[in-house]
Structures are given as structure tokens and as C-alpha cells.
Design a protein around this motif. Structure first.
Motif, PDB file in Angstrom:
ATOM      1  N   HIS A  67       0.802  -1.218   0.000  1.00  0.00           N
ATOM      2  CA  HIS A  67       0.000   0.000   0.000  1.00  0.00           C
ATOM      3  C   HIS A  67       0.838   1.273   0.000  1.00  0.00           C
ATOM      4  CE1 HIS A  67      -2.791  -3.101   1.354  1.00  0.00           C
ATOM      5  NE2 HIS A  67      -3.683  -2.379   0.707  1.00  0.00           N
ATOM      6  N   VAL A  68       2.153   1.146   0.173  1.00  0.00           N
ATOM      7  CA  VAL A  68       3.036   2.318   0.155  1.00  0.00           C
ATOM      8  C   VAL A  68       3.385   2.646  -1.285  1.00  0.00           C
ATOM      9  CG1 VAL A  68       5.269   3.236   0.854  1.00  0.00           C
ATOM     10  CG2 VAL A  68       3.950   1.832   2.447  1.00  0.00           C
ATOM     11  N   SER A  69       3.143   3.890  -1.672  1.00  0.00           N
ATOM     12  CA  SER A  69       3.436   4.333  -3.034  1.00  0.00           C
ATOM     13  C   SER A  69       4.927   4.242  -3.309  1.00  0.00           C
ATOM     14  CB  SER A  69       2.972   5.780  -3.208  1.00  0.00           C
ATOM     15  OG  SER A  69       3.432   6.302  -4.418  1.00  0.00           O
ATOM     16  N   ARG A  70       5.271   3.885  -4.527  1.00  0.00           N
ATOM     17  CA  ARG A  70       6.681   3.765  -4.904  1.00  0.00           C
ATOM     18  C   ARG A  70       7.167   4.998  -5.681  1.00  0.00           C
ATOM     19  NH1 ARG A  70       5.427  -0.083  -1.874  1.00  0.00           N
ATOM     20  NH2 ARG A  70       6.575  -2.016  -1.892  1.00  0.00           N
ATOM     21  N   THR A  71       6.530   6.152  -5.451  1.00  0.00           N
ATOM     22  CA  THR A  71       6.963   7.389  -6.092  1.00  0.00           C
ATOM     23  C   THR A  71       7.311   8.406  -5.017  1.00  0.00           C
ATOM     24  OG1 THR A  71       4.703   8.233  -6.203  1.00  0.00           O
ATOM     25  CG2 THR A  71       5.504   7.015  -8.107  1.00  0.00           C
ATOM     26  N   ASN A  72       8.191   9.334  -5.350  1.00  0.00           N
ATOM     27  CA  ASN A  72       8.551  10.399  -4.416  1.00  0.00           C
ATOM     28  C   ASN A  72       7.407  11.381  -4.255  1.00  0.00           C
ATOM     29  OD1 ASN A  72      11.108   9.490  -3.843  1.00  0.00           O
ATOM     30  ND2 ASN A  72      12.105  10.791  -5.337  1.00  0.00           N
ATOM     31  N   GLY A  73       7.394  12.051  -3.108  1.00  0.00           N
ATOM     32  CA  GLY A  73       6.403  13.087  -2.863  1.00  0.00           C
ATOM     33  C   GLY A  73       5.032  12.509  -2.647  1.00  0.00           C
ATOM     34  N   GLY A  74       4.049  13.346  -2.675  1.00  0.00           N
ATOM     35  CA  GLY A  74       2.699  12.858  -2.506  1.00  0.00           C
ATOM     36  C   GLY A  74       1.794  13.938  -1.958  1.00  0.00           C
ATOM     37  N   SER A  75       0.581  13.563  -1.642  1.00  0.00           N
ATOM     38  CA  SER A  75      -0.384  14.525  -1.127  1.00  0.00           C
ATOM     39  C   SER A  75      -0.231  14.629   0.384  1.00  0.00           C
ATOM     40  CB  SER A  75      -1.794  14.099  -1.516  1.00  0.00           C
ATOM     41  OG  SER A  75      -2.059  12.810  -1.017  1.00  0.00           O
ATOM     42  N   LEU A  76       0.927  15.064   0.783  1.00  0.00           N
ATOM     43  CA  LEU A  76       1.280  15.162   2.191  1.00  0.00           C
ATOM     44  C   LEU A  76       1.987  16.488   2.413  1.00  0.00           C
ATOM     45  CD1 LEU A  76       1.746  13.753   4.997  1.00  0.00           C
ATOM     46  CD2 LEU A  76       3.909  12.965   4.050  1.00  0.00           C
ATOM     47  N   LEU A  77       1.545  17.242   3.395  1.00  0.00           N
ATOM     48  CA  LEU A  77       2.222  18.463   3.784  1.00  0.00           C
ATOM     49  C   LEU A  77       2.601  18.309   5.246  1.00  0.00           C
ATOM     50  CD1 LEU A  77       1.360  22.095   3.006  1.00  0.00           C
ATOM     51  CD2 LEU A  77       1.784  21.414   5.362  1.00  0.00           C
ATOM     52  N   LEU A  78       3.870  18.458   5.544  1.00  0.00           N
ATOM     53  CA  LEU A  78       4.339  18.360   6.922  1.00  0.00           C
ATOM     54  C   LEU A  78       4.404  19.779   7.492  1.00  0.00           C
ATOM     55  CD1 LEU A  78       7.074  15.723   6.215  1.00  0.00           C
ATOM     56  CD2 LEU A  78       4.918  15.341   7.405  1.00  0.00           C
ATOM     57  N   TYR A  79       3.691  20.017   8.579  1.00  0.00           N
ATOM     58  CA  TYR A  79       3.548  21.334   9.203  1.00  0.00           C
ATOM     59  C   TYR A  79       4.416  21.339  10.456  1.00  0.00           C
ATOM     60  CZ  TYR A  79       1.027  25.569  10.684  1.00  0.00           C
ATOM     61  OH  TYR A  79       0.685  26.847  11.051  1.00  0.00           O
ATOM     62  N   ILE A  80       5.429  22.203  10.472  1.00  0.00           N
ATOM     63  CA  ILE A  80       6.438  22.180  11.524  1.00  0.00           C
ATOM     64  C   ILE A  80       6.452  23.521  12.253  1.00  0.00           C
ATOM     65  CG2 ILE A  80       8.899  21.862  12.006  1.00  0.00           C
ATOM     66  CD1 ILE A  80       8.970  20.406   9.194  1.00  0.00           C
ATOM     67  N   SER A  81       6.188  23.505  13.552  1.00  0.00           N
ATOM     68  CA  SER A  81       6.240  24.719  14.362  1.00  0.00           C
ATOM     69  C   SER A  81       7.679  25.018  14.746  1.00  0.00           C
ATOM     70  CB  SER A  81       5.398  24.562  15.633  1.00  0.00           C
ATOM     71  OG  SER A  81       4.041  24.423  15.298  1.00  0.00           O
ATOM     72  N   VAL A  82       8.064  26.279  14.613  1.00  0.00           N
ATOM     73  CA  VAL A  82       9.432  26.696  14.915  1.00  0.00           C
ATOM     74  C   VAL A  82       9.420  27.996  15.697  1.00  0.00           C
ATOM     75  CG1 VAL A  82      10.371  25.588  12.847  1.00  0.00           C
ATOM     76  CG2 VAL A  82       9.699  27.982  12.756  1.00  0.00           C
ATOM     77  N   LYS A  83      10.572  28.339  16.243  1.00  0.00           N
ATOM     78  CA  LYS A  83      10.799  29.648  16.852  1.00  0.00           C
ATOM     79  C   LYS A  83      11.799  30.388  15.975  1.00  0.00           C
ATOM     80  CE  LYS A  83       9.670  28.417  21.474  1.00  0.00           C
ATOM     81  NZ  LYS A  83       9.932  27.854  22.685  1.00  0.00           N
ATOM     82  N   ASP A  84      11.682  31.699  15.936  1.00  0.00           N
ATOM     83  CA  ASP A  84      12.564  32.550  15.144  1.00  0.00           C
ATOM     84  C   ASP A  84      12.524  32.176  13.664  1.00  0.00           C
ATOM     85  OD1 ASP A  84      14.253  34.606  14.555  1.00  0.00           O
ATOM     86  OD2 ASP A  84      15.992  33.769  15.590  1.00  0.00           O
ATOM     87  N   ILE A  85      11.328  32.194  13.110  1.00  0.00           N
ATOM     88  CA  ILE A  85      11.094  31.751  11.743  1.00  0.00           C
ATOM     89  C   ILE A  85      11.858  32.590  10.721  1.00  0.00           C
ATOM     90  CG2 ILE A  85       8.991  33.107  11.353  1.00  0.00           C
ATOM     91  CD1 ILE A  85       7.921  30.492   9.917  1.00  0.00           C
ATOM     92  N   LYS A  86      12.000  33.889  10.988  1.00  0.00           N
ATOM     93  CA  LYS A  86      12.705  34.751  10.036  1.00  0.00           C
ATOM     94  C   LYS A  86      14.168  34.327   9.905  1.00  0.00           C
ATOM     95  CE  LYS A  86      13.604  39.512   8.659  1.00  0.00           C
ATOM     96  NZ  LYS A  86      14.473  39.026   7.646  1.00  0.00           N
ATOM     97  N   ALA A  87      14.808  34.004  11.020  1.00  0.00           N
ATOM     98  CA  ALA A  87      16.207  33.556  10.974  1.00  0.00           C
ATOM     99  C   ALA A  87      16.322  32.245  10.196  1.00  0.00           C
ATOM    100  CB  ALA A  87      16.760  33.390  12.389  1.00  0.00           C
ATOM    101  N   LEU A  88      15.392  31.311  10.410  1.00  0.00           N
ATOM    102  CA  LEU A  88      15.416  30.048   9.675  1.00  0.00           C
ATOM    103  C   LEU A  88      15.231  30.308   8.187  1.00  0.00           C
ATOM    104  CD1 LEU A  88      15.428  26.949   9.436  1.00  0.00           C
ATOM    105  CD2 LEU A  88      12.956  27.012   9.902  1.00  0.00           C
ATOM    106  N   PHE A  89      14.251  31.117   7.833  1.00  0.00           N
ATOM    107  CA  PHE A  89      13.998  31.422   6.430  1.00  0.00           C
ATOM    108  C   PHE A  89      15.219  32.061   5.779  1.00  0.00           C
ATOM    109  CE2 PHE A  89      12.411  34.190   3.005  1.00  0.00           C
ATOM    110  CZ  PHE A  89      11.820  33.229   2.205  1.00  0.00           C
ATOM    111  N   ASP A  90      15.799  33.049   6.447  1.00  0.00           N
ATOM    112  CA  ASP A  90      16.984  33.725   5.891  1.00  0.00           C
ATOM    113  C   ASP A  90      18.156  32.764   5.714  1.00  0.00           C
ATOM    114  OD1 ASP A  90      15.634  36.130   5.730  1.00  0.00           O
ATOM    115  OD2 ASP A  90      16.446  36.914   7.620  1.00  0.00           O
ATOM    116  N   ARG A  91      18.289  31.779   6.614  1.00  0.00           N
ATOM    117  CA  ARG A  91      19.406  30.838   6.559  1.00  0.00           C
ATOM    118  C   ARG A  91      19.271  29.834   5.419  1.00  0.00           C
ATOM    119  NH1 ARG A  91      20.131  26.009   8.876  1.00  0.00           N
ATOM    120  NH2 ARG A  91      18.420  26.191  10.357  1.00  0.00           N
ATOM    121  N   ILE A  92      18.040  29.456   5.064  1.00  0.00           N
ATOM    122  CA  ILE A  92      17.871  28.371   4.078  1.00  0.00           C
ATOM    123  C   ILE A  92      17.297  28.811   2.735  1.00  0.00           C
ATOM    124  CG2 ILE A  92      17.630  26.678   5.932  1.00  0.00           C
ATOM    125  CD1 ILE A  92      14.629  26.507   5.193  1.00  0.00           C
TER     126      ILE A  92
END
Length: 129
Positions: A67-92
Motif C-alpha cells: 500500500h506504500v506508493s513507490r513514487t517520491n512526494g505525494g499529497s502530504l504536507l508536513l507542518y512544523i512549528s518553529v521559533k525565530d522563523i525569520k532567521a530560519l527562512f533567511d538561513r535556508i
């Protein structure tokens, strides 16, 4: 329930480990342990843990989870809570594919969304106190 650690299926585990290191994750464990010919890896950043497993390892196992798809990606969005989001965004932001830049949402969060190297969508969010 105490935690959730998604096991995400990928094609190239070394490339995936290197991508998530850009996001600040560290490798906690690999199979095999030498890290050379990995078929599985656990990575962590703060309280967030992801497990990555090669699609090829599914085909080699006795219980190959049809039942596990054999393709990359999918209809999945991982939602991750962080602190200091601007610093993370600027870094990556210049090292990853940004789908949506920093924005303030109607529900009071500041978010941005990227595409990982396996076509999974990751949204990072910082909620107002």
C-alpha cells in the motif's frame, strides 16, 4: 499518545540526509550503523523527528507493504512549528526550493513553505504568543 515520527519513503537516502541537515536536523541513527549504505535514517531537530527509508528496502523485505506508493512526494504536507522563523527562512531560502515566502496568515501565524528534495511539501510556522 506521546509523539509522532513520520517514516517517509525516499529514493536517495544520502541526498535526503544532506538536505535535512541544511534545515538544521542531525542524524540520530542509521541502518546500517556505518552510514555508508543506509536504507533507513532517523533525524531530529528539537522535538521534531523524521525517519527516512528507501523505497528499495521495501522491495527487499518480506512484508513489502504493497500500500506504500513507490513514487517520491505525494499529497502530504508536513507542518512544523518553529521559533525565530525569520532567521530560519533567511538561513535556508537560497539553499532550497521556496514555494511560498514568509507571510502572515489570517490565523496569526507567520509561515513559509518549501519543497524538499523528494517533492514533499514542508510548511514552517511560528505562532504569535
Amino acid at each position: 499518545m506521546e509523539s509522532l515520527s513520520p517514516n517517509i519513503f525516499v529514493t536517495d537516502i544520502k541526498q535526503t540526509v544532506n538536505f535535512y541537515k541544511i534545515l538544521g536536523f542531525t542524524t540520530e541513527m542509521t541502518v546500517p550503523e556505518d552510514g555508508e549504505h543506509m536504507v533507513w535514517a532517523m533525524m531530529k531537530n528539537g522535538k521534531v523527528t523524521f525517519m527516512f527509508q528507501t523505497l528499495a528496502s521495501l522491495d527487499e523485505s518480506d512484508d513489502n507493504l504493497p500500500h506504500v506508493s513507490r513514487t517520491n512526494g505525494g499529497s502530504l504536507l508536513l507542518y512544523i512549528s518553529v521559533k525565530d522563523i525569520k532567521a530560519l527562512f533567511d538561513r535556508i531560502k537560497n539553499k532550497v526550493t521556496v514555494l511560498k515566502a514568509l507571510e502572515k496568515t489570517f490565523y496569526g501565524a507567520t509561515e513559509f513553505t518549501i519543497l524538499d528534495n523528494n517533492n514533499y511539501v514542508l510548511t514552517f510556522a511560528e505562532h504569535d504568543a
